[in-house]
Design an enzyme around this catalytic site. Structure first.
Site, PDB file in Angstrom:
ATOM      1  N   ARG A 286       8.927  -6.469  -5.238  1.00 30.16           N
ATOM      2  CA  ARG A 286       8.153  -6.704  -7.019  1.00 30.16           C
ATOM      3  C   ARG A 286       9.277  -6.359  -7.647  1.00 30.16           C
ATOM      4  O   ARG A 286       9.592  -6.842  -8.450  1.00 30.16           O
ATOM      5  CB  ARG A 286       6.738  -5.782  -7.223  1.00 30.16           C
TER       6      ARG A 286
ATOM      7  N   LYS B 198     -10.866  -6.369   2.872  1.00 32.33           N
ATOM      8  CA  LYS B 198     -12.605  -6.309   1.739  1.00 32.33           C
ATOM      9  C   LYS B 198     -12.793  -7.789   1.581  1.00 32.33           C
ATOM     10  O   LYS B 198     -12.343  -8.489   1.086  1.00 32.33           O
ATOM     11  CB  LYS B 198     -12.369  -5.632   0.774  1.00 32.33           C
TER      12      LYS B 198
ATOM     13  N   GLY C 247       0.274  -8.779  -2.756  1.00 39.21           N
ATOM     14  CA  GLY C 247       0.701  -6.864  -2.067  1.00 39.21           C
ATOM     15  C   GLY C 247       0.881  -7.124  -0.815  1.00 39.21           C
ATOM     16  O   GLY C 247       2.511  -7.108  -0.686  1.00 39.21           O
TER      17      GLY C 247
ATOM     18  N   GLY D  92      -4.491 -10.185  -6.451  1.00 33.55           N
ATOM     19  CA  GLY D  92      -5.805 -10.830  -6.947  1.00 33.55           C
ATOM     20  C   GLY D  92      -5.157 -11.879  -7.648  1.00 33.55           C
ATOM     21  O   GLY D  92      -6.365 -12.676  -7.846  1.00 33.55           O
TER      22      GLY D  92
HETATM   23  P1  AMP Z   1      -6.067  -5.945   1.008  1.00 32.95           P
HETATM   24  O1  AMP Z   1      -5.793  -4.866   0.380  1.00 32.95           O
HETATM   25  O2  AMP Z   1      -7.503  -6.428   0.798  1.00 32.95           O
HETATM   26  O3  AMP Z   1      -5.584  -7.330   0.899  1.00 32.95           O
HETATM   27  O4  AMP Z   1      -6.574  -5.576   2.518  1.00 32.95           O
HETATM   28  C1  AMP Z   1      -5.361  -4.724   3.667  1.00 32.95           C
HETATM   29  C2  AMP Z   1      -4.849  -4.035   4.135  1.00 32.95           C
HETATM   30  O5  AMP Z   1      -5.632  -4.630   5.195  1.00 32.95           O
HETATM   31  C3  AMP Z   1      -3.581  -3.296   5.050  1.00 32.95           C
HETATM   32  O6  AMP Z   1      -3.278  -1.805   4.452  1.00 32.95           O
HETATM   33  C4  AMP Z   1      -4.669  -3.392   6.650  1.00 32.95           C
HETATM   34  O7  AMP Z   1      -3.963  -2.623   7.050  1.00 32.95           O
HETATM   35  C5  AMP Z   1      -5.580  -3.747   6.509  1.00 32.95           C
HETATM   36  N1  AMP Z   1      -6.175  -4.054   7.303  1.00 32.95           N
HETATM   37  C6  AMP Z   1      -6.074  -5.160   7.432  1.00 32.95           C
HETATM   38  N2  AMP Z   1      -7.314  -6.213   9.080  1.00 32.95           N
HETATM   39  C7  AMP Z   1      -7.836  -4.392   9.243  1.00 32.95           C
HETATM   40  C8  AMP Z   1      -8.138  -4.301  10.649  1.00 32.95           C
HETATM   41  N3  AMP Z   1      -8.622  -5.076  11.679  1.00 32.95           N
HETATM   42  N4  AMP Z   1      -8.662  -3.248  10.290  1.00 32.95           N
HETATM   43  C9  AMP Z   1      -8.432  -1.950   9.505  1.00 32.95           C
HETATM   44  N5  AMP Z   1      -7.846  -2.297   8.149  1.00 32.95           N
HETATM   45  C10 AMP Z   1      -7.541  -3.367   8.308  1.00 32.95           C
END
Ligand code: AMP
Length: 405
Positions: free
Chosen positions: A40, A208, A362, A386
């Site tokens: 960034r 999420k 990100g 987002g």
């Molecule tokens: P987000 O901020 O929603 O894009 O999520 C990103 C995060 O999701 C990363 O830090 C990953 O470590 C986590 N992530 C991806 N797959 C998994 C999983 N199977 N279990 C737990 N965390 C996860």
């Protein structure tokens, strides 16, 4: 975009004028407080360099993490000021506060071509307040730093989906322009949002589900396939009746996922195997398992190799690909294979099939760099997760529409 751009401002002339710039410096830090991915910061340089060359007195506003409206040294922009100084090749001073005495003194002391970084704007609770009057008061104080004849450049694409003081309210109070990064991001994402060439494959991951259900709903009409992996796939697998054990799960979303599978089941592509681990730790015992084979009490931190192969086959046929969210816990080496495999499949589709590929977000962008993949193998890596999702969903981005006047 019918907004004024940085070029318009440069044409008007910035020599000796204070220019407030909103940048996105929300970079990942490790436990030692070191920046693990400067993407960034690099992306902010074209706008800042152009203003420096034009002789502006540049005041940069940015946030880092979620200090929740309180001063917290852990979220200081100090490491950013240091990295930015190095990247710009000139000293960037960090104000000791956001709109306090130090910020004022330093802003007044700027000479042509100087760059000042204010402390984390989220140290002030008014930055993200829902109350327009509170935000407005903070915006007034930020605008005061720009003295007479000031201008505002919006260049933090990662925050333009937020109606926050330094993004939205400041833009209402000064002549406002889109920076080079915001301009570039919008024009590339428009290509994906309006008339994407088909087959259009959307790949969603990350932790999420609730954040991304709106995207599935909004893109189901346009996308030919929606691949779902990462932490969000377990809620879909639970909706199909699998026991996901201790994997990430948003129980209150199971019904919604079931509904999405019923309506868009022909488009949604889910994993066919998983990596299971005894614990959430990089040195945990782990193995590849079938969807119904996660041992009791274990969790799944990644998709399995057959899933990667299946996803790669779909991606190989694409002419447009949008990817948001890692396929697994890529930060831990043993669980980075899913993300790496999918990213490589996108790079291959870009090279071999002429696919137009956009990485949004990100975490996905960071994973590309952290895993040592070729950044220029993608058509575009967006700095905003987002923001890019909301843009593709067709939502209005307040930080962009406020510039349109
Ligand atoms: P987000 O901020 O929603 O894009 O999520 C990103 C995060 O999701 C990363 O830090 C990953 O470590 C986590 N992530 C991806 N797959 C998994 C999983 N199977 N279990 C737990 N965390 C996860």
């Amino acid at each position: 975009m019918t907004v004024k751009t940085l070029q318009d401002l440069l044409d008007e002339g910035v020599d000796g004028r204070h220019v407030l710039v909103r940048s996105d410096f929300n970079v990942p830090l490790n436990d030692a407080g070191e920046i693990t991915d400067p993407g960034r910061i690099t992306a902010s340089l074209p706008t800042l360099q152009a203003l420096v060359e034009g002789g502006a007195k540049v005041i940069v506003m940015a946030h880092l993490g979620r200090p929740k409206g309180e001063v917290n040294a852990r979220y200081s922009l100090a490491p950013v000021a240091e990295a930015l100084s190095e990247a710009l090749g000139q000293y960037v001073a960090l104000a000791g506060d956001v709109v306090g005495e130090d910020a004022h003194e330093r802003a007044n002391g700027l000479t042509e071509g100087d760059v000042l970084l204010l402390e984390n704007v989220r140290f002030d609770a008014r930055e993200t307040s829902k109350d327009e009057a509170e935000r407005g008061e903070f915006a007034d104080q930020l605008v005061e730093l720009a003295a007479d004849n000031g201008a505002f450049v919006s260049d933090g694409f990662g925050v333009v989906h937020r109606a926050q003081a330094s993004v939205y309210d400041v833009a209402k109070r000064l002549p406002a322009y889109a920076g080079k990064l915001v301009e570039k991001e919008i024009s590339v994402l428009e290509k994906t949002a309006v008339n994407p060439e088909s087959p259009y494959v959307v790949i969603l991951g990350g932790s999420k589900v609730s954040d991304k259900l709106g995207v599935i709903e909004a893109l189901a009409g346009k996308a030919d396939k929606i691949i779902i992996g990462g932490g969000m796939c377990y809620t879909f697998l639970a909706a199909q009746g699998y026991n996901t054990q201790k994997s990430l799960l948003q129980e209150e979303m199971i019904d919604t996922c079931r509904d999405l599978l019923e309506r868009f089941g022909d488009k949604i592509v889910l994993p066919v195997d998983l990596v299971a681990a005894a614990e959430f730790s990089a040195d945990s015992e782990h193995k590849v398992v079938a969807l119904d084979g996660i041992p009791e009490g274990w969790l799944s931190p990644d998709i399995g190799p057959d899933s990667v192969e299946k996803f790669a086959e779909v991606i190989a046929t694409s002419k447009t690909v949008f990817w948001n969210g890692p396929m697994g816990v890529f930060e831990m080496a043993p669980f980075s294979q899913g993300t790496k495999g999918v990213a490589q499949a996108i790079i291959d589709a870009t090279a071999d099939n002429g696919s137009f590929s956009v990485v949004g977000g990100g975490d996905s962008a960071a994973s590309v760099r952290v895993l040592g993949l070729k950044e220029d193998g993608f058509s575009h890596i967006s700095t905003g997760g987002g923001a890019s999702l909301e843009f593709l969903e067709g939502k209005e981005l307040p930080g962009v529409s406020v510039l349109d006047r």
